[in-house]
Structures are given as C-alpha cells and as structure tokens.
Design an enzyme around this catalytic site. Structure first.
Site, PDB file in Angstrom:
ATOM      1  CD  GLU A   1     -13.477   6.066   2.558  1.00 24.98           C
ATOM      2  OE1 GLU A   1     -13.814   4.899   2.960  1.00 24.98           O
ATOM      3  OE2 GLU A   1     -13.902   7.044   3.003  1.00 24.98           O
TER       4      GLU A   1
ATOM      5  CB  VAL B   1      -0.949  -0.068   1.131  1.00 24.37           C
ATOM      6  CG1 VAL B   1      -1.822   1.370   1.291  1.00 24.37           C
ATOM      7  CG2 VAL B   1      -1.911  -1.154   1.118  1.00 24.37           C
TER       8      VAL B   1
ATOM      9  N   GLY C   1      -2.296 -15.732  -5.451  1.00 23.43           N
ATOM     10  CA  GLY C   1      -2.110 -14.443  -4.758  1.00 23.43           C
ATOM     11  C   GLY C   1      -3.384 -13.998  -4.321  1.00 23.43           C
TER      12      GLY C   1
ATOM     13  CD  GLU D   1      -1.833 -11.799   3.635  1.00 26.14           C
ATOM     14  OE1 GLU D   1      -0.850 -11.778   4.415  1.00 26.14           O
ATOM     15  OE2 GLU D   1      -2.603 -10.848   3.903  1.00 26.14           O
TER      16      GLU D   1
ATOM     17  N   GLY E   1     -11.301  -1.075   1.174  1.00 30.43           N
ATOM     18  CA  GLY E   1     -10.010  -0.648   0.159  1.00 30.43           C
ATOM     19  C   GLY E   1     -10.642   0.900  -0.426  1.00 30.43           C
TER      20      GLY E   1
ATOM     21  CB  ILE F   1     -15.734   1.021  -1.541  1.00 31.65           C
ATOM     22  CG1 ILE F   1     -15.168  -0.043  -2.394  1.00 31.65           C
ATOM     23  CG2 ILE F   1     -17.124   1.489  -1.670  1.00 31.65           C
ATOM     24  CD1 ILE F   1     -16.264  -1.424  -2.132  1.00 31.65           C
TER      25      ILE F   1
ATOM     26  CG  ASP G   1      -9.738  -8.390   6.844  1.00 31.44           C
ATOM     27  OD1 ASP G   1      -8.781  -7.525   7.280  1.00 31.44           O
ATOM     28  OD2 ASP G   1     -10.300  -8.356   5.924  1.00 31.44           O
TER      29      ASP G   1
ATOM     30  CB  VAL H   1     -13.821  -0.215   6.040  1.00 33.86           C
ATOM     31  CG1 VAL H   1     -15.123  -0.922   5.765  1.00 33.86           C
ATOM     32  CG2 VAL H   1     -13.670  -0.143   7.628  1.00 33.86           C
TER      33      VAL H   1
ATOM     34  CE  LYS I   1     -10.977  -5.127   5.518  1.00 36.73           C
ATOM     35  NZ  LYS I   1     -10.822  -6.179   4.457  1.00 36.73           N
TER      36      LYS I   1
END
Lengths: 439, 439
Positions: B129, B14, B187, B190, B134, B136, B201, B132, B205
């Site tokens: 932002e 990122v 990919g 993970e 990515g 959006i 995860d 949650v 969120k």
C-alpha cells in the site's frame, strides 16, 4: 471452485443495478475473486417485475424467507430498506447462518448493535459498504485503510440530494423552496424529501462512520440533526463574499478535552478553497483527519443504481475472500473488536465546539454594533470578522450585520444569541450557522 | 493471542515513522486487529542510529539476513529502497516463508513479476500500500473497493515534489529552475531530484496501478515517461487563461478500440474546475474512472514519515487478518489471480489518444495561421481553440500562437508538428503538451 450463491431481498433500483453489474462484469469479478459470484434467487413482492429484470434462469419468489431457507444460498443481500421487514429478515438470515450484505443505513444506525451482536454469535459477516456514500469505498478506508491511525474527525457531504440543492441555490441565487421543486422534477429529490432535506439520512450515515472511526456502538439517538430547510439565499451569498461555501456536513469528532465525541449534521460554512467545498451537484465526499496520515479525502457518487451496486458487489467479493479466515481474524463489524468497544459518550450539542456565522437584522443607529460585540465578549466569544450590509429587503433604517466568530462552546453561543435577540435594536430572528475550518 | 512479530529492514524516515506510529497507537491497533503487532527486530547499516531510535528493548543488527533467519519474525518490512540489496532481501524473506511489506515502488515496478511469482510459490503475502501515494489507501481501493468494476482509466498526481514545484510556478509565475532550488531548500525536493522531476518515480507508481487496475503484469519498461524539466512559466500562464492547470499526471487507460493499454507520465493540461486540478503543494490525488461506480477520487499526503507509515501499518494489520485465510482466497497480489492475468499490450506512445496544447512562435504576417491550420487539418487534427498573444519576449514582428486541439492519435500529431516546425514562418521549437478532460 464452486460459485458463491447470492440471494437478493428486494430488486428495486439498487437490486437491479447489482444484478446488472454482476452479470456484465462477471468475468472481471471472477478473475479477481477466484470464483464466480452469482445471484441465484430473488425475493420481491412484485414478482412479475422482478422476473422481467432477471429473466427465467433465476428463481423469483415473493417471500424473503424462502431465500433465507435455501441451503444453497451463501450470502443474503438486503435491499428492502427501512426498519420493519428488513430488520426481521436480516436477523433471520443471520440466525440461519448466512452472511449478509446491506445498503440500509437507517437499519444499521438504529438497530446495528443488535444486528452485529447476533452476527457475532453466529460467526457470520454483515457487510455494509453501500450504506455510506454509495460507491465510494469509505467504509473500507475507515475500517482497513486507516487502521494505523487514531482518527480525529470526519466531515462528509454524504447526502447527494441536499448537495445538489445547495449547489443550485449558490449557482443561481435561488431560495430553497424553488430549488427543491426543480430537484424533484429532475429526480434528484424524492416526492417525500423529508429524510434528505431534514438531515436524517446524513445522520444515519454519520452515525455509522462515527462508530467505526472511534470504536463506539451505533448511537443514532444521540446525533444532533439539522437539515437545510429554511436556509436562505442571502446567507449563501454572504458566506461566499467572506470566502466560504455552505455545505450540509455530517461531522463526528473526538474531543479529548471533553472526554466525548461530537456527532452532528447541519449546514456548515467551509472555506471555499478546501477541496470539499468544491464538491458540486449530487456528488459525495468525505474528509478524514487522522493522526498518522493527516488529511485524506474520498470523493464519488453517493447514490444511484450502479454506484451503490459497486459497493454491494465489493462486499460480496470481500465475503468470498474472508469467509475462509477464522472469524476471529476477520475485519470486525465496527472496525474495532466487540470486546474492546469504547464507552466514550456522544456529547450533547451544547458542549460541541465550532465557530459561528451570525446574521442579525438591526436598526441602523449608533451603538448597535457595540451592544452586540459587548454581549459576545461577555460570553467569551471572540470575533473573527464583521460585515455590515444593506438589509436584504432594502428597508430603510435597517441593516444586516454579519459576524464570524472564532471557535466557541455552543452552549455559550446559544445564551449569547438569546441575549442579543432580546435587544430592542435586533429586529428579526437571528440567523446562526456553524463554521468549520476543516484544516 | 500472541503478538505478530515484525522485523524492519532499514530504519530511515519511513522506518522511524512506522516504529513511532506502531508504538504510539498500539492500543488502537490492537483493538482493531485483535492482537498486538510489534517490531521486535531491526536491521540497519547504521546500528548506532537505529538503536537511538528504537531503544534497548528491540534487537538491532546490521545484516538484514539475521532478521529473515529469525524464526519468531512473522512479517518482514523492507524499507531500504532501490533494486539491489532490497531485491535480494525481499526474495530471501519470501524463500524463508515470511510475509513481506514494502514501500518500494521502484522494486515492484521493475521486478514485481519475479517477486510475486516467488511469493505465490511459497504462499506468502507481499503487501505494498505504501508504494503508491503514501498514506492514501489507493491500492486497497483498486484491489478491493472497486472489485465490481471494469476500470477504464486512472489519472493521478502521484509525486508530491513535482506537484509542489508546479503549484509554486503557477502561484508565483516563476520558472522551473528557480522553484526547484526553493523546493530543495525547503526539503520538498532531494539534492538529486532526477527520479522526481523526470517523472520516473511517478512512472513506477503508475506502472503498479496499471497492473492492478487491468490485471496485467508490471511493465515499467513500456511506460512513456516525461518529467517537468523545461516546463515554462509562459505555458502555465496561457493554460490558466484558457481555463486549465498543468499537472504532472501518471495515466493509464484501457483502450478497447486499440486492444491495448496506455501507460504514461507527462505534464498535462486539466480543466481548472476538476477537483484534481485544485490539488496543491505536495499533496497527491488519484482519479479512477470505472464502469459501475463512475468517477472516484482519493486525496492525501503522498509522502512523509507518518503518512507512509500509515500505509505500512495498514498492510501489517491486513496480513495479521488474512494470514489465516487459505492462500487461494486472499486478495491476489496484482488484484487479479495470477492464472487469469491478461496479455493486453501496453501501447506505444504514438498510438495514444489525447488532446494537445501547442505554442508556436510565428512571424507576425498574413497567412501564417492559415498554413498552420491547414497542416493540422491534413493530419485529421481538429482545433478546439486558438489564441494569439504577443511573443513572451516581446520581440517585434513575432507572436505566440496557442492552439488547443481535440483528441487525436499522438503519431499524427508528431507528424503534423514536424511539418509545422519546417515552415519558415515558425521561428522557434514548438511547445506541445497533452491535455486531458478527465470527465
């Protein structure tokens, strides 16, 4: 902290919705905004009706100018609609130093540049989330959520009436006229449905989105506008059998290869598996393609009292929050700062690039297909698929030829269509619809 | 105006994406934000690799504290992940008076309350932002776009790995283990997929969305979390034949009747005709139900370098805009002002209300169905549909009984399942999955 005082100009459907939502959710809104937001004055020609909606605690007048002249009013909400009185009052409110919220897409698409220039001069905000796609926060997504991106294109179902009609035509196999009557009976279409069914309303909204996506002035007069009048059930059926749905889309696209921007509204074939192809009834949805985030989609109710009020009130909260920021740091009206707007032109429709769906009524004889495909080839138009079908009215010796093309420049397609139309074996006006992959 | 200077903590996927997007679109972003936003310092343990990404013009250090100590840095972006160093550095950046942007949902869901309290004390913004869904802009939609509304519930596909696995299981009729291996090879998952496939995860969120939707503190420890491990291809198939898709949803719902809030992540049957049921592969989508606007949906890429960077940069622009507003007028961290957060509790899972899908392996003999339906009736559980199917392994004398129920309190269902499990004619562990209508 002292309440933010709001004056409403016009209390019809959206105005009543705004009053209702602000009243019902005042506590929830105050918890978010940090201060109360209250409608303290309403102007409407029908004073009696207005009073019956808001009760005695709120001042009701017939003349919007009284609202604007009231020094206690912080924000003026224009919900009158149209270009006449609405324009005059918005400009007067700005001149009086009021922040303005409006749901008026027609006003913004046609006179937005003048209005925003006046607002800049006075350092006030003009917010318009409700002008596009009702309660969907698409203006905010474009102006703020996607600021990191170079936006490539936008395609939206931004008129609920026409989407309702198209959904019904497909579901029930009915023709346009029949469904329009039903939509009027159910209240999904107005008595005079021109603005909706001829694509004008969608073009207003597409114009607004085009401006804030690409940082260009509002240019409604350059938009290419086609509605759904005359769309035939047969074409919806053929499209379906080829894996497509027909939607009225507002599309705007950056064309680096032509140094221009496409801005157009028309019925469009979209692959049936795309989410937007599955948006049914009066719902709206907007797809945005941008270089960093890729594809995003925003879906919800595009009209109605409370969905539109949801957007109006969101603007009121935004202004409540941002009015203490220095004007230079606020979100620019058109997403990009006025001193850095681009003069990239809107391309004429002949220069746009799309794929096409064609339906030709032809004589059922040898060599017909060959003459047609040759004509297309001569204009550099390559074919993706061909279907032959019995003619829709089952006439002997005639059949329907359905052709999907790959992407082509529209000007070439128009020339090719004229050539094909002149063939003696082509027996009726050729139907042509644009097709977008939206991938 | 002077450029806003940004310091990156961590330049992995990122971080590199953020550097790339800010560099590539710097002109577009400056036209919107009114001033340049530049990464001027990067901290990463792997200094060599970091330098190979950002080149020589940007200062690269190994210790994040050097970035925080740099008085020229306006905003610190935390992209380290996890709770350890990331938490310490975020708190130190806040203590140093820096605004913070983070994509770290785990950190926010678990330590958000402490972090936001510290930020309030220092009058700095903490924007998230990217935490949650990515790219959006769902945090913005919830905190700003829908401020007019009383939010009723949120249901989201907020983990791309598990949605990819579920899509593949359905498309190819394969079992979980097989598809997980494929996802790892491609990919999409993970090497250690625990956080994704066990729903953790998604629960991070969902916790963040729950807090900003309802104005409650972060309460990850109260979330009910189930992943997709052990989900069987047979159930995906049966769900399909009943008109449903199975999605891993993060759900949070206000329950006025129980004075509480549901917060849960689990595989869920959703009607196949809902848009969210048609979100395939690694894509994310969030449905929000709110009282004024009705249903809205937000769709896009939930992960990846540039989609996540899109959200990080949007936060940078927001801070650039809002830092001149007085802190009292900024968007509150948790959407609602800290002094008006609600203490409405998160309900234990036994008190949640959903419909259920049950699959029972039963002996193929008279009276079996009657005993089961009687047990359900005794627990006030009413039945929506029943299917009888040959047992998936075709064992003679056995069959599968598939039952859809109407809404019921989970505690009652658990008791009923225990009772049915004890019947001698129930031959294998009962499969139970929750079902949501999302209408």
């Amino acid at each position: 902290m002292k309440a933010i005082q709001v004056g409403l100009l016009g209390i019809g459907t959206v105005g009543s919705g705004t009053y209702k939502v602000l009243t019902r959710n005042q506590e929830e809104i105050r918890r978010r905004a940090g201060r109360a937001i209250e409608i303290t004055m309403v102007a409407d020609l029908d004073v009696e009706r207005a009073r019956s909606i808001v009760g005695d605690g709120i001042k009701v007048v017939a003349d919007g100018r009284e609202v604007i002249a009231n020094p206690d009013i912080d924000i003026v909400v224009e919900l009158i609609g149209g270009y006449g009185v609405a324009k005059a009052l918005v400009l007067e409110a700005i001149a009086a130093g009021k922040h303005v919220v409006t749901a008026n897409k027609a006003l913004l698409a046609v006179h937005g540049n003048e209005i925003f220039a006046a607002a800049r001069e006075k350092g006030v905000m003009v917010a318009f989330e409700a002008a596009v796609a009702g309660g969907i926060p698409i203006i905010k997504a474009l102006r703020e959520g996607l600021t990191a991106n170079r936006i490539e294109w936008i395609a939206g179902i931004i008129n609920g009436t026409t989407n309702f009609i198209l959904s019904e035509m497909r579901d029930k196999g009915l023709d346009f006229d029949v469904v329009l009557k039903e939509a009027q009976r159910l209240g999904y279409a107005e008595a005079d449905p021109t603005f909706d069914i001829e694509g004008i309303d969608a073009a207003h909204k597409a114009t607004v989105m085009s401006a804030i996506a690409f940082g260009i002035p509002m240019q409604f007069d350059k938009a290419h506008v086609e509605g759904i009048v005359g769309l035939q059930a047969a074409d919806i059926r053929h499209a379906e059998s080829l894996g497509y749905r027909i939607k009225l889309l507002g599309i705007t696209r950056r064309r680096a290869d032509a140094n221009g921007i496409e801005l157009r509204v028309h019925p469009t074939l979209v692959p049936a598996k795309r989410l937007i192809a599955n948006v049914e009834g009066a719902m709206n949805a907007v797809v945005v393609q941008a270089d960093a985030v890729g594809t995003t989609l925003y879906y919800g109710k595009g009209a109605g009292a409370e969905p539109t009020a949801s957007a109006v009130v969101a603007d009121l909260v935004d202004i409540t929050r941002l009015h203490t920021a220095d004007p230079d740091h606020r979100v620019p009206h058109l997403a990009f700062r006025a001193d850095s707007l681009s003069d990239t032109p809107i391309l004429p429709i002949a220069q746009t690039v799309t794929a096409f769906y064609l339906r030709l009524r032809v004589a059922d004889e040898a060599g017909v297909l060959s003459r047609i495909t040759t004509t297309l080839a001569e204009h550099d138009i390559s074919i993706d698929a061909v279907l032959q079908r019995p003619s829709s009215d089952q006439k002997a010796g005639e059949q329907d030829l359905i052709i999907l093309t790959h992407n082509t420049v529209e000007g070439k397609m128009r020339t090719a269509i004229a050539k094909m139309q002149a063939l003696s074996t082509v027996l009726a006006p050729i139907v042509s619809l644009r097709k977008e992959d939206l991938a």
